[in-house]
Design an enzyme around this catalytic site. Structure first.
Site, PDB file in Angstrom:
ATOM      1  CD  GLU A   1     -75.832  37.183  -6.896  1.00  0.00           C
ATOM      2  OE1 GLU A   1     -75.946  36.653  -5.777  1.00  0.00           O
ATOM      3  OE2 GLU A   1     -75.647  36.537  -7.944  1.00  0.00           O
TER       4      GLU A   1
ATOM      5  CB  CYS B   1     -82.800  49.588  -5.672  1.00  0.00           C
ATOM      6  SG  CYS B   1     -84.112  48.472  -5.171  1.00  0.00           S
TER       7      CYS B   1
ATOM      8  CG  PHE C   1     -81.786  43.148  -2.113  1.00  0.00           C
ATOM      9  CD1 PHE C   1     -81.261  43.775  -3.233  1.00  0.00           C
ATOM     10  CD2 PHE C   1     -82.713  43.842  -1.356  1.00  0.00           C
ATOM     11  CE1 PHE C   1     -81.643  45.045  -3.589  1.00  0.00           C
ATOM     12  CE2 PHE C   1     -83.112  45.117  -1.696  1.00  0.00           C
ATOM     13  CZ  PHE C   1     -82.570  45.723  -2.821  1.00  0.00           C
TER      14      PHE C   1
END
EC number: 1.2.3.1
Length: 1345
Positions: free
Chosen positions: A1276, A155, A813
């Site tokens: 993103e 992360c 994700f």
């Protein structure tokens, strides 16, 4: 074997200061399983099960009676057999500190430095740092990097984790930016409209941290101290269901037992034996543990060398070598230095603490990092048995396992003798792996040469390689032929020829990369040749004064650059963002760097994830059975043997599903046929997870293979195998444009796949209720509503009977959008059939095998342009590998085509995309959703044009970039002004022009090392293309004590959505965040939620929370007006008395997305995120290794809701993108079996991959009217900016090729692995290797892109 009916001895150890006594210990139980299941200490996480990720890190303390010291060291609990802990003290994250009692400074600093996101890796990070601090309260930065080298995080991008650790380190001399001589804080602020006083560079206040007090740590239990000093010498025996563990107290007892059980292996650290038994099917009924025998941990120093006990850990070996190096003359420590070099990068710190020297040597793995060096260093193995001592050399014969030079079954390795090196002797070690640390080497080597006194004539020469055969390979024949030769260029050429003849690697070699590995054989020798040449030239002591100095030719400056390895240093950096307005109330948290609400719970292990929920009454465990064929008809499923196994309750097949078995092309459980290896066929339900997993091996499935079997995009194109119609956008007149350009270039681009590698694997807990067919489901998902719908359809029950709960998700994700619904439905079917709760937790290997990942891409482009660099026409045709079912492939294709143009206005443009159907697991949503692949194609076109025009790529980018308000190819209007600002600020802040010149100057002087620098722009469209996904609801309750509960439809994945929602509620209700709480995402509280994806989670849910709070505040207005001096609690109590509703539902009817593919136009996206990144790298042309020297990112976040969280999202996405483009290589066998399905085979970035200088700036004074408080979703967009590293590598490769007069119109496929970089830097060594005809062998892996 011993009789299991005998009673076991008692196992005694301590956990967090409390004594634990176990009477019936199963040798197959690991410390991790015991902590989580028996002691309910769930802060220690299961993430990989192979000791490769660090999530299960704990600290073990043991007292050594020999040296009278207590050792504290980190270990991987998933590999530690519980039986091995007799007399040890274990400290878990719960024992370090907690919110309920007292936070430890490590925990506090990790959280407050914003070093947690999803939080699943955080307890492991804490424990690695804690173990470091127990040994070094003020560590060096190098020690910090080493300590965290075995811990993975998907992360954060590591920077804030390292920043928290740096606060404990010894003060450094400053942070001069590499290559500039300037402090990182002296960065230019760029041409922004915000003044410097508006810009902040501090995300946390270091001075507020509590100090570290080493005297306050847990002491080693006195009882264990007494046990260690006065050990009971009797043998300890533990009998399990299948295995017996025997731990003798003396060396003689061990030798007697080895004679009695000659096939029983010795188990020390369990780092090799454990994974072999878990994943490779190895089984041993008796295990012998030498852990209690001090004789095997003895270290003896003599005048001739070191004798190191076989049970010394690699970490202890490392310390012994470092100590000897500091004590002895340099000429005596050549071998020790070579060993120490490899020990720094071998595995991670935890594995080095566990693995023993003896186990490492005896295993003789082909990738062993120490055996090649020990072999050339003339090490001797001291073997022990009842018959006495036998000594054999650790040479090629031993490594090859020749009968007279190997261990006899009744022998053990007692110690290893490593002699000192001598005058005129040179020893070096080399290794190349996918990553710098915690990665198995592709090839490694040990090399030693001894010269005749006063000459450069070779008296002895030894060379050994790892990674080029089934074990370490000694090049004995080549070395013998070179004896008596002088150390000169003639020798170099002859040596390379001989080595390539002797050390042969077949084209089908395991591990692939054959030509690369062959090249490394000679590249390593060339490095050794130069190192020795340099030493001969520099060290006058080796030669008599009369020696002709011309005998040793001067090493050319360009060749000198090949000497040495890249040094890894702790990253430096600065993060800049705009301060909140000075008039903003202090209690208003919007725009401030607020810590993640669960940050402290992450760091203490108190954050509860799905599998941390305590076991419920009558709970069963489920394990999945997957297909072993890529395309086959199922003839039969035989589970008769399984149902008789202990603990097995049932086998779930498609026949047990009362409703719909998934989609037509995507079944929950396979029916009639399978379409890929890894497709779920059935499931076993048992009383324990171990029983369920063992039972899956007994399911017998009979197949009949079908044709065709397609794996690659090329296969699919040839067979016209596609999942959906082509998606196409076109503008202008392509034919006419191509006829009126100066030049045309055509090319191909390959982008590999990517595994999500969320730290928390897929998992679900299903609890059937006693009434009305109700189900409670606890799921790790980004889309609980989708899980709910899929379960409803499978069971034929209404949605209202199914409640899905999501407390938090350990990373997603995109990988937890669709797949959790499948696993949830299968588990729900099992729960309904058995009437009992079902828990399903995927192993890492199964998770990676089943779930798919990012779509691999193959693209062809044709670009027409003027000599000035102006692009007049561009035609791109893309194909993605969708796998065996549709899943999200059509949407990914659409987004790929919509986003292909990136930041460029090209008047004549044709963009096409197809999704290929292959016999691989279905690929699915992944962060960026096609943009990271597609934009790389576009930027590759730009680079190709630049090369043809002889212009810098950044000039081509500037020339073709959107400049003014315009429309995209799909006719959506936008203003690119923030894009231009990001680009200009990035160039300015990175000092690009100056550094470009420096890079070019460096490359002129350096032949074997090259630097590259690249800057890329980004226009990233945010949101879903479907209007129905742009909506959200929220439910806000105010209780009579003034506390507020906020529920919304977003899921906490680590991106801080709960934190941001409470920031919104705090502002709207005008109360401090301390009044606010959010518990979970639940379909019973907020129904019909949309997936938390596409970067719009905070946008859509923030508006819903805002709406609910505004409704409530509107209701409270009369009460507040009546008592303006009252407190919040006064107003709430008064409102309750007046029967004013204190609960409100908020709703956001968001952006109306629209796209007409027939017309090729629409408004599919609410807004764009703009950014730019500049990266500089240095590559080693001989090995393909690279070092990331600096990255500067400028991102248009508009008015950030939370700069700390947003910077974290940018950094994390960038590092994940960097992994996509550089290290994360997906490998499939020719039969369609995924090889890369564990962290030791699939390499995501580690702490050593972070750029040395890592700067992130949020563009100030930017606005957007469409989102909550003018913020932007940044989850993103940073992903693609990782490509700046890829293009910097390509720039460095281009420099190498220019100097070698090789054509520059080359393509480096993504990821730019060391293999691809090395082979692109063609030279004399790549030219001399043998090459096989592809038709003559079966490759180890196939290229699926």
């Amino acid at each position: 074997m011993p009789c299991p009916s005998q009673s076991s001895d008692e196992l005694e150890f301590f956990v967090n200061g409390k004594k634990v006594t176990e009477k019936n210990v199963d040798p197959e139980v690991t410390l991790l399983a015991f902590l989580r299941k028996n002691l309910r200490l769930t802060g220690t996480k299961y993430a990989c099960g192979t000791g490769s990720c660090g999530a299960c890190t704990v600290m073990v303390s043991q007292h050594d009676p020999v040296c009278k010291k207590t050792r504290h060291f980190s270990v991987m609990a998933c590999l530690v057999p519980l039986c091995s802990l007799h007399g040890a003290a274990v400290t878990t994250v719960e024992g370090v500190g907690s919110i309920k009692t007292r936070l430890h400074p490590v925990q506090e600093r990790l959280a407050k430095s914003h070093g947690t996101q999803c939080g699943f890796c955080s307890p492991g990070m804490v424990m690695s740092m804690y173990a470091l601090l127990r040994n070094h309260p003020q560590p060096s930065e190098e020690q910090l990097l080493e300590a965290l080298g075995g811990n993975l995080c998907r992360c954060t991008g590591y920077r804030p984790i390292l920043e928290s650790g740096r606060t404990f380190c010894m003060e450094s001399d400053g942070c001069l930016q590499k290559g500039t001589g300037q402090c990182c804080l002296d960065q230019k602020e760029g041409d922004s409209s915000g003044s410097k006083s508006d810009i902040c560079t501090e995300l946390f206040v270091k001075d507020e941290f509590q100090p570290l007090d080493p005297t306050q740590e847990l002491i080693f239990p006195p009882e264990l101290l007494r046990m260690a000093e006065n050990p009971e010498k009797q043998t300890l025996t533990f009998y399990g269901e299948r295995i017996t563990w025997i731990a003798p107290g003396t060396l003689q007892e061990l030798l007697v037992l080895k004679a009695k059980y000659p096939e029983a292996p010795l188990i020390s650290g369990n780092t090799a034996l454990g994974p072999a038994m878990k994943s490779q099917g190895h089984f041993y009924p008796v295990l012998l543990s030498p852990a209690r025998i001090p004789d095997l941990r003895m270290v003896t120093k003599t005048s001739g060398g070191l004798t190191i006990g076989a049970c010394c850990s690699l970490a202890q070996v490392k310390d012994v070598l470092a100590e000897s190096i500091s004590e002895l003359p340099e000429e005596k420590t050549q071998t020790y230095r070579a060993l120490l070099k490899h020990l720094r990068s071998l595995a991670g710190q935890q594995i080095r603490n566990m693995a023993s020297l003896g186990g490492h040597v005896i295993s003789r793995h082909y990738y062993s990092d120490l055996n090649p060096i020990l072999s050339v260093g003339n090490a001797t193995l001291n073997l022990l048995s009842e018959e006495g001592l036998r000594q054999i050399p650790l040479n090629g014969h031993f490594l090859a396992g020749l009968a007279n030079e190997d261990l006899k079954p009744e022998e053990i390795l007692g110690s290893v003798y490593i002699p000192h090196s001598q005058k005129r002797e040179f020893v070096s070690a080399f290794r190349q792996a996918q990553c710098h640390q915690n990665a198995l080497p592709d090839v490694n080597a040990g090399m030693r040469v001894l010269f005749k006194e006063g000459t450069d004539i070779i008296e002895e020469l030894s060379i050994a390689y790892g990674g080029v055969g089934p074990t370490t390979v000694s090049a004995h024949r080549s070395c013998q032929q070179l004896l008596g030769r002088r150390w000169n260029a003639l020798l170099l050429d002859e040596a390379c020829r001989l080595l390539l003849d002797e050390v042969s690697l077949p084209g089908s070699a395991v591990g692939g990369k054959v030509e690369f590995r062959r090249t490394l054989i000679v590249s390593f020798f060339f490095k050794f040749y130069l190192e020795v040449l340099q030493e001969l030239k520099a060290d006058k002591r080796l030669l008599p004064e009369s020696t002709d100095s011309q005998r040793y030719p001067e090493i050319a400056d360009g060749s000198r650059s090949s000497l040495g390895d890249f040094q890894v240093t702790l990253p430096q950096g600065v993060q800049t963002y705009q301060r909140v307005n000075s008039h903003q109330p202090l209690q208003d948290p919007v725009g401030r760097p607020i810590m993640h609400l669960s940050g402290l719970k992450h760091a203490t292990g108190e954050a509860v994830f799905c599998d941390d929920i305590p076991r419920v009454d009558k709970e069963l465990f489920m394990a999945l059975v997957t297909s072993t064929r890529a395309h086959a008809r199922i003839i039969s499923i035989d589970s008769s043997e399984v149902l008789d196994l202990p603990g097995v309750v049932d086998v779930i097949t498609a026949e047990d599903i009362p409703g719909n078995n998934g989609e037509e092309d995507d079944k929950l459980l396979a029916v009639d046929k399978v379409l890929c290896v890894g497709q779920v066929v059935c499931a076993v339900v048992a009383e324990t997870d171990v029983q369920a997993k063992r039972a899956t091996k007994k399911i017998k499935i009979t197949y009949e293979d079908l044709k065709p079997v397609l794996f690659t995009i090329e296969d699919a194109i040839q067979h016209n195998s596609f999942l959906c119609p082509e998606k196409k956008l076109e503008q202008g007149n392509m034919e006419e444009a191509f006829e009126n350009v100066d030049q045309i270039v055509e090319g191909k681009v390959h982008v590999g796949g990517q595994e999500h590698f969320y730290m928390e694997t897929q998992r679900v807990l299903v609890i059937p209720k006693t009434e009305d067919k109700e189900l409670d489901m606890y799921v790790s998902t980004q889309d609980p509503a989708h899980v709910q719908k899929t379960v409803s359809s499978a069971l034929n029950i209404p949605l209202s009977r199914i409640t899905c709960h999501v407390k938090r998700v350990g990373g997603g994700f995109g990988g937890k959008v669709g797949r959790p619904a499948v696993f949830g439905a299968i588990a729900a079917v099992g729960a309904v059939k058995t009437g009992r709760p079902i828990r399903l937790v995927l192993d890492r290997e199964d998770d990676m095998l089943i779930t798919g990942g990012r779509h691999p891409l193959f693209a062809k482009y044709k670009v027409g342009f003027m000599n000035s660099g102006r692009i007049k026409a561009l035609d791109i045709e893309c194909y993605i590998n969708g796998g065996c079912t549709l899943d999200d492939s059509e949407l990914v294709t659409e987004f790929l085509v919509l986003k292909l143009e990136n930041a460029y206005k090209i008047r004549n443009l044709r963009l096409r995309g197809r999704a290929c159907m292959t016999n691989l697991p279905s690929n699915t949503a992944f962060r960026g959703f096609g943009f990271p692949q597609g934009a790389l194609v576009t930027e590759s076109c730009i680079t190709a044009v630049a090369a043809k025009c002889g212009l810098p790529p950044e000039k081509i980018r500037e020339k073709n970039m959107y400049k003014t308000v315009d429309k995209t190819i799909y006719k959506q209007a936008f203003n690119p002004e923030p894009l231009i600002r990001c680009w200009n600020e990035c160039l300015d802040k990175s000092s690009f022009a100056i550094r470009r010149t420096r890079v070019d100057e460096f490359n002129k002087k350096s032949y074997w090392r090259k630097r590259g620098i690249a800057v890329v722009p980004m226009k990233f469209s945010v949101g879903f293309a479907a209007t129905s996904y742009h909506q959200a609801a929220a439910l806000v309750h105010i209780y009579t004590d003034g506390s507020v509960l906020v529920a919304h439809g977003g899921n906490e994945l680590g991106q801080g959505i709960h934190t941001k929602m409470l920031q919104v509620a705090s502002r709207e209700l005008k109360i401090p965040m301390s009044y606010l709480h959010t518990s979970e995402t639940c379909t019973a509280a907020v129904p019909n939620t949309i997936a938390t994806a596409a970067s719009v989670g905070a946008d859509v849910n923030g508006r819903a929370v805002q709406n609910a709070c505004q409704i409530l505040l509107k209701r409270l207005e009369p009460v507040i007006k009546k008592n303006p001096e009252g407190t919040w609690r006064d107003w709430i109590e008064a409102a309750f008395e007046q029967r004013i509703s204190l609960s409100a539902t908020g709703y956001n009817r968001g952006y109306k997305a629209f796209m007409d593919w027939e017309k090729g136009e629409g408004d599919p996206f609410p807004y764009y995120v703009y950014g730019a990144a500049c990266s500089e790298v240095e590559i080693d042309c001989l090995t393909g290794a690279h070092k990331k020297m600096r990255t500067d990112i400028v991102m248009d976040a508009c008015c950030s809701l939370n700069p700390a969280i947003d910077v974290g999202q940018i950094e994390g996405a960038f590092i994940q993108g960097m992994g996509l483009y550089t290290t994360e290589d997906v490998h499939y066998s020719p039969e369609g079996v995924l090889y890369s399905r564990s962290p030791d085979k699939y390499k995501i970035p580690t702490v050593t991959d972070v750029p040395e200088q890592f700067n992130v700036s949020l563009l100030p004074s930017s606005q957007t009217p469409l989102t909550i408080y003018s913020s932007k979703g940044l989850g993103e967009s940073g992903m693609f900016l990782g490509s700046s590293v890829f293009f910097a590598i390509a720039d460095a490769v281009a420099a190498a090729r220019r100097q070698r007069d090789i054509a520059e119109d080359f393509t480096v496929k993504s990821p730019a692995t060391p293999e691809r970089v090395r082979m692109a830097c063609a030279d004399r060594f790549t030219d001399m290797i043998p090459r096989d005809d592809p038709k003559t062998f079966k490759p180890w892996s196939i290229p699926i892109a």
